[in-house]
Enzyme design. Sequence first.
Site, PDB file in Angstrom:
ATOM      1  N   GLU A  72     -42.288  14.347   7.686  1.00 17.05           N
ATOM      2  CA  GLU A  72     -41.663  15.665   7.855  1.00 17.05           C
ATOM      3  C   GLU A  72     -40.148  15.491   7.922  1.00 17.05           C
ATOM      4  O   GLU A  72     -39.656  14.641   8.678  1.00 17.05           O
ATOM      5  CB  GLU A  72     -42.123  16.301   9.162  1.00 17.05           C
ATOM      6  CG  GLU A  72     -43.473  16.968   9.058  1.00 17.05           C
ATOM      7  CD  GLU A  72     -43.952  17.349  10.440  1.00 17.05           C
ATOM      8  OE1 GLU A  72     -43.380  18.268  11.034  1.00 17.05           O
ATOM      9  OE2 GLU A  72     -44.876  16.679  10.939  1.00 17.05           O
ATOM     10  N   LEU A  73     -39.420  16.306   7.184  1.00 17.23           N
ATOM     11  CA  LEU A  73     -37.965  16.157   7.075  1.00 17.23           C
ATOM     12  C   LEU A  73     -37.281  16.193   8.445  1.00 17.23           C
ATOM     13  O   LEU A  73     -37.462  17.149   9.209  1.00 17.23           O
ATOM     14  CB  LEU A  73     -37.399  17.269   6.178  1.00 17.23           C
ATOM     15  CG  LEU A  73     -35.888  17.210   5.946  1.00 17.23           C
ATOM     16  CD1 LEU A  73     -35.515  16.011   5.090  1.00 17.23           C
ATOM     17  CD2 LEU A  73     -35.391  18.498   5.330  1.00 17.23           C
ATOM     18  N   ASP A  74     -36.492  15.138   8.738  1.00 10.70           N
ATOM     19  CA  ASP A  74     -35.665  15.069   9.953  1.00 10.70           C
ATOM     20  C   ASP A  74     -36.467  15.299  11.235  1.00 10.70           C
ATOM     21  O   ASP A  74     -35.974  15.926  12.188  1.00 10.70           O
ATOM     22  CB  ASP A  74     -34.497  16.081   9.863  1.00 10.70           C
ATOM     23  CG  ASP A  74     -33.555  15.762   8.709  1.00 10.70           C
ATOM     24  OD1 ASP A  74     -33.431  14.581   8.358  1.00 10.70           O
ATOM     25  OD2 ASP A  74     -32.961  16.696   8.156  1.00 10.70           O
ATOM     26  N   SER A  96     -27.998  12.181  15.767  1.00  9.85           N
ATOM     27  CA  SER A  96     -29.274  11.591  16.179  1.00  9.85           C
ATOM     28  C   SER A  96     -29.639  10.434  15.246  1.00  9.85           C
ATOM     29  O   SER A  96     -29.479  10.556  14.033  1.00  9.85           O
ATOM     30  CB  SER A  96     -30.414  12.614  16.062  1.00  9.85           C
ATOM     31  OG  SER A  96     -30.115  13.812  16.729  1.00  9.85           O
ATOM     32  N   LEU A 148     -37.098  11.704   0.461  1.00  7.13           N
ATOM     33  CA  LEU A 148     -37.968  10.593   0.044  1.00  7.13           C
ATOM     34  C   LEU A 148     -39.419  11.066  -0.052  1.00  7.13           C
ATOM     35  O   LEU A 148     -39.855  11.932   0.715  1.00  7.13           O
ATOM     36  CB  LEU A 148     -37.851   9.460   1.060  1.00  7.13           C
ATOM     37  CG  LEU A 148     -36.465   8.801   1.088  1.00  7.13           C
ATOM     38  CD1 LEU A 148     -36.252   8.026   2.374  1.00  7.13           C
ATOM     39  CD2 LEU A 148     -36.279   7.890  -0.127  1.00  7.13           C
ATOM     40  N   GLU A 164     -21.524   8.802  15.474  1.00  5.05           N
ATOM     41  CA  GLU A 164     -22.510   8.165  14.578  1.00  5.05           C
ATOM     42  C   GLU A 164     -22.216   6.671  14.472  1.00  5.05           C
ATOM     43  O   GLU A 164     -23.125   5.838  14.483  1.00  5.05           O
ATOM     44  CB  GLU A 164     -22.464   8.803  13.189  1.00  5.05           C
ATOM     45  CG  GLU A 164     -22.934  10.240  13.154  1.00  5.05           C
ATOM     46  CD  GLU A 164     -23.033  10.786  11.731  1.00  5.05           C
ATOM     47  OE1 GLU A 164     -23.351  10.036  10.802  1.00  5.05           O
ATOM     48  OE2 GLU A 164     -22.784  12.001  11.544  1.00  5.05           O
ATOM     49  N   HIS A 190     -28.709  11.400  11.433  1.00  6.89           N
ATOM     50  CA  HIS A 190     -28.596  12.807  11.041  1.00  6.89           C
ATOM     51  C   HIS A 190     -27.512  13.464  11.890  1.00  6.89           C
ATOM     52  O   HIS A 190     -27.478  13.277  13.107  1.00  6.89           O
ATOM     53  CB  HIS A 190     -29.938  13.511  11.234  1.00  6.89           C
ATOM     54  CG  HIS A 190     -29.918  14.926  10.763  1.00  6.89           C
ATOM     55  ND1 HIS A 190     -30.001  15.258   9.430  1.00  6.89           N
ATOM     56  CD2 HIS A 190     -29.783  16.095  11.437  1.00  6.89           C
ATOM     57  CE1 HIS A 190     -29.924  16.576   9.302  1.00  6.89           C
ATOM     58  NE2 HIS A 190     -29.799  17.105  10.507  1.00  6.89           N
ATOM     59  N   ASN A 232     -33.025   6.624  10.125  1.00 11.33           N
ATOM     60  CA  ASN A 232     -32.080   7.575   9.540  1.00 11.33           C
ATOM     61  C   ASN A 232     -31.079   8.008  10.608  1.00 11.33           C
ATOM     62  O   ASN A 232     -31.389   8.004  11.798  1.00 11.33           O
ATOM     63  CB  ASN A 232     -32.830   8.814   9.029  1.00 11.33           C
ATOM     64  CG  ASN A 232     -31.921   9.792   8.320  1.00 11.33           C
ATOM     65  OD1 ASN A 232     -31.020   9.392   7.568  1.00 11.33           O
ATOM     66  ND2 ASN A 232     -32.126  11.083   8.546  1.00 11.33           N
ATOM     67  N   ARG A 248     -39.403  12.254  -8.412  1.00 10.85           N
ATOM     68  CA  ARG A 248     -39.084  11.593  -7.141  1.00 10.85           C
ATOM     69  C   ARG A 248     -39.894  10.312  -6.946  1.00 10.85           C
ATOM     70  O   ARG A 248     -39.387   9.292  -6.495  1.00 10.85           O
ATOM     71  CB  ARG A 248     -39.401  12.589  -6.012  1.00 10.85           C
ATOM     72  CG  ARG A 248     -38.666  12.355  -4.736  1.00 10.85           C
ATOM     73  CD  ARG A 248     -39.001  13.418  -3.698  1.00 10.85           C
ATOM     74  NE  ARG A 248     -38.468  14.730  -3.938  1.00 10.85           N
ATOM     75  CZ  ARG A 248     -37.179  15.059  -3.855  1.00 10.85           C
ATOM     76  NH1 ARG A 248     -36.284  14.144  -3.543  1.00 10.85           N
ATOM     77  NH2 ARG A 248     -36.782  16.286  -4.087  1.00 10.85           N
TER      78      ARG A 248
HETATM   79  C1  GAR Z   1     -23.193  11.277   7.922  1.00 11.91           C
HETATM   80  O1  GAR Z   1     -22.636  12.307   8.701  1.00 11.91           O
HETATM   81  C2  GAR Z   1     -24.702  11.282   8.070  1.00 11.91           C
HETATM   82  O2  GAR Z   1     -25.140  11.621   9.353  1.00 11.91           O
HETATM   83  C3  GAR Z   1     -25.077  12.338   7.070  1.00 11.91           C
HETATM   84  O3  GAR Z   1     -24.233  12.119   5.980  1.00 11.91           O
HETATM   85  C4  GAR Z   1     -23.006  11.550   6.430  1.00 11.91           C
HETATM   86  C5  GAR Z   1     -22.766  10.285   5.647  1.00 11.91           C
HETATM   87  O4  GAR Z   1     -21.513   9.763   5.931  1.00 11.91           O
HETATM   88  N1  GAR Z   1     -26.466  12.237   6.707  1.00 11.91           N
HETATM   89  C6  GAR Z   1     -27.218  13.279   6.419  1.00 11.91           C
HETATM   90  O5  GAR Z   1     -26.803  14.426   6.409  1.00 11.91           O
HETATM   91  C7  GAR Z   1     -28.653  12.950   6.091  1.00 11.91           C
HETATM   92  N2  GAR Z   1     -29.421  14.120   5.982  1.00 11.91           N
HETATM   93  P1  GAR Z   1     -21.169   8.258   5.489  1.00 11.91           P
HETATM   94  O6  GAR Z   1     -21.531   8.122   4.008  1.00 11.91           O
HETATM   95  O7  GAR Z   1     -19.672   8.199   5.685  1.00 11.91           O
HETATM   96  O8  GAR Z   1     -21.922   7.318   6.366  1.00 11.91           O
END
Ligand code: GAR
Length: 223
Positions: free
Chosen positions: A145-147, A138, A95, A176, A111, A109, A67
Amino acid sequence: MKKLSLVVLISGSGSNLQAIIDAIQSGELNAEIRLVISNRADAGGLQRAEKAGIETRVIDHKHYPDRESFDRAMIAEIDPLQPDLVILAGFMRILSPAFIEHFEHRLLNIHPSLLPRYKGLNTHQQAIDNSDAIHGASVHFVNVELDSGPLVIQAEVPVLPGDDAKTLAARVLEQEHRIYPLAIKLYGEGKLHFDNNTLFYEDQPLVRPLRWKDGQLITPEHV
Ligand code: GAR
């Protein structure tokens, strides 16, 4: 006001990337995407970027022994561009702390849940399995820490009878696409800033996240 410079990291279809591109093209968001990086060569978002004339790079995590070295390769691509923000838009790799600390307070980010509920994966199925009436999305700054980093803005959606993870995900994605460009815009307008490790909206610590409701931004003075 200065044009915000962005680097966007993706792994998949890139619909959030598209929402940011659209907001820039319509003049809603005063920003420029300097580079889109994908860890997958087959990410649909790469075509979206190319169509918009944005530079792209594929950095395949499978070509790196760990990583940390993968993250160092990304830092080496990003740093010369000196972006104001690094935007995770469906970037599906965890990350390293070194990467997160390097971009501390400049790493955003999105989520697909109402954090702190449902960190990690399969958020929509979990909301259905728990018979939640409300689900959502969100935007948050990333910490180690994750999310769990400071929340900027959330939008809720109803969970409807008969929903499966796919129909619910589509309803959440619509939101989103509203809140991610908006969060970036607020940052660009200087309305979001950190003092030490506390996130402020204008001159108030953002104790609870901003909300996007019925097409309107709900700010702390409205709460
Ligand atoms: C979205 O729903 C985003 O919130 C999620 O992946 C999707 C990407 O869609 N992200 C995560 O789960 C991060 N942990 P997109 O490629 O169409 O933007």
